[in-house]
Design a protein around this motif. Sequence first.
Motif, PDB file in Angstrom:
ATOM      1  N   LEU A 155       0.755  -1.058   0.196  1.00  0.00           N
ATOM      2  CA  LEU A 155      -0.023  -0.189   0.045  1.00  0.00           C
ATOM      3  C   LEU A 155       0.893   1.188  -0.077  1.00  0.00           C
ATOM      4  N   LEU A 156       2.044   1.120   0.885  1.00  0.00           N
ATOM      5  CA  LEU A 156       3.015   2.446   0.889  1.00  0.00           C
ATOM      6  C   LEU A 156       3.462   2.662  -0.421  1.00  0.00           C
ATOM      7  N   TRP A 183       0.976   3.917  -3.053  1.00  0.00           N
ATOM      8  CA  TRP A 183       0.804   5.341  -2.577  1.00  0.00           C
ATOM      9  C   TRP A 183       1.950   6.079  -3.372  1.00  0.00           C
ATOM     10  N   TYR A 184       3.048   5.568  -2.956  1.00  0.00           N
ATOM     11  CA  TYR A 184       4.264   6.663  -3.182  1.00  0.00           C
ATOM     12  C   TYR A 184       4.712   6.473  -4.830  1.00  0.00           C
ATOM     13  N   GLY A 208       0.749   6.683  -7.265  1.00  0.00           N
ATOM     14  CA  GLY A 208      -0.188   7.680  -6.887  1.00  0.00           C
ATOM     15  C   GLY A 208      -1.478   7.181  -6.272  1.00  0.00           C
ATOM     16  N   PHE A 209      -1.478   5.972  -5.925  1.00  0.00           N
ATOM     17  CA  PHE A 209      -2.849   5.191  -5.338  1.00  0.00           C
ATOM     18  C   PHE A 209      -2.903   5.814  -3.739  1.00  0.00           C
ATOM     19  N   ARG A 210      -4.145   6.043  -3.556  1.00  0.00           N
ATOM     20  CA  ARG A 210      -4.537   6.603  -2.374  1.00  0.00           C
ATOM     21  C   ARG A 210      -5.321   5.708  -1.554  1.00  0.00           C
ATOM     22  N   PRO A 211      -4.690   4.847  -0.517  1.00  0.00           N
ATOM     23  CA  PRO A 211      -5.228   3.946   0.505  1.00  0.00           C
ATOM     24  C   PRO A 211      -6.558   4.745   0.859  1.00  0.00           C
ATOM     25  N   ASP A 212      -7.741   4.016   1.023  1.00  0.00           N
ATOM     26  CA  ASP A 212      -8.852   4.615   1.938  1.00  0.00           C
ATOM     27  C   ASP A 212      -8.758   3.996   3.137  1.00  0.00           C
ATOM     28  N   ASP A 244      -8.334   0.042   3.387  1.00  0.00           N
ATOM     29  CA  ASP A 244      -7.245  -0.314   3.287  1.00  0.00           C
ATOM     30  C   ASP A 244      -6.261  -0.301   4.670  1.00  0.00           C
TER      31      ASP A 244
END
Length: 114
Positions: free
Chosen positions: A79-80, A83-84, A87-91, A94
């Motif tokens: 997930l990190l 995200w980094y 550009g995926f933004r965990p909700d 998650d």
Amino acid sequence: MFIMLETVGKSLLVFILAGLCEIGGGYLVWLWMKADKPLWYGILGGIILAAYGVVATFQPAGFGRVYATYGGIFIGMSLLWAWYVDGFRPDKYDILGALIALVGVCIIYYAPRT
């Protein structure tokens, strides 16, 4: 107490290094196969993935416990990474799921055994 913290710190560093190898290597293969990157991305990714298999052996526990624990750490690191790097933004779900997995694997790996 200090020795236990040192042991936990060292094992976490090995788990993180293994995670970077697996996620980074897998990501390079993904880019080669899905994003039309050159073949050398796939080859380098495969080499890094093989390094993951070696790095995991640096843990003092047995295979089953190491790989079970690594699975939960992999969830959080994935997930990190997404995200980094992507550009995926965990909700919140998650994040909650990753925290539950991390608590579970800390119990598996670090609980005192008799």
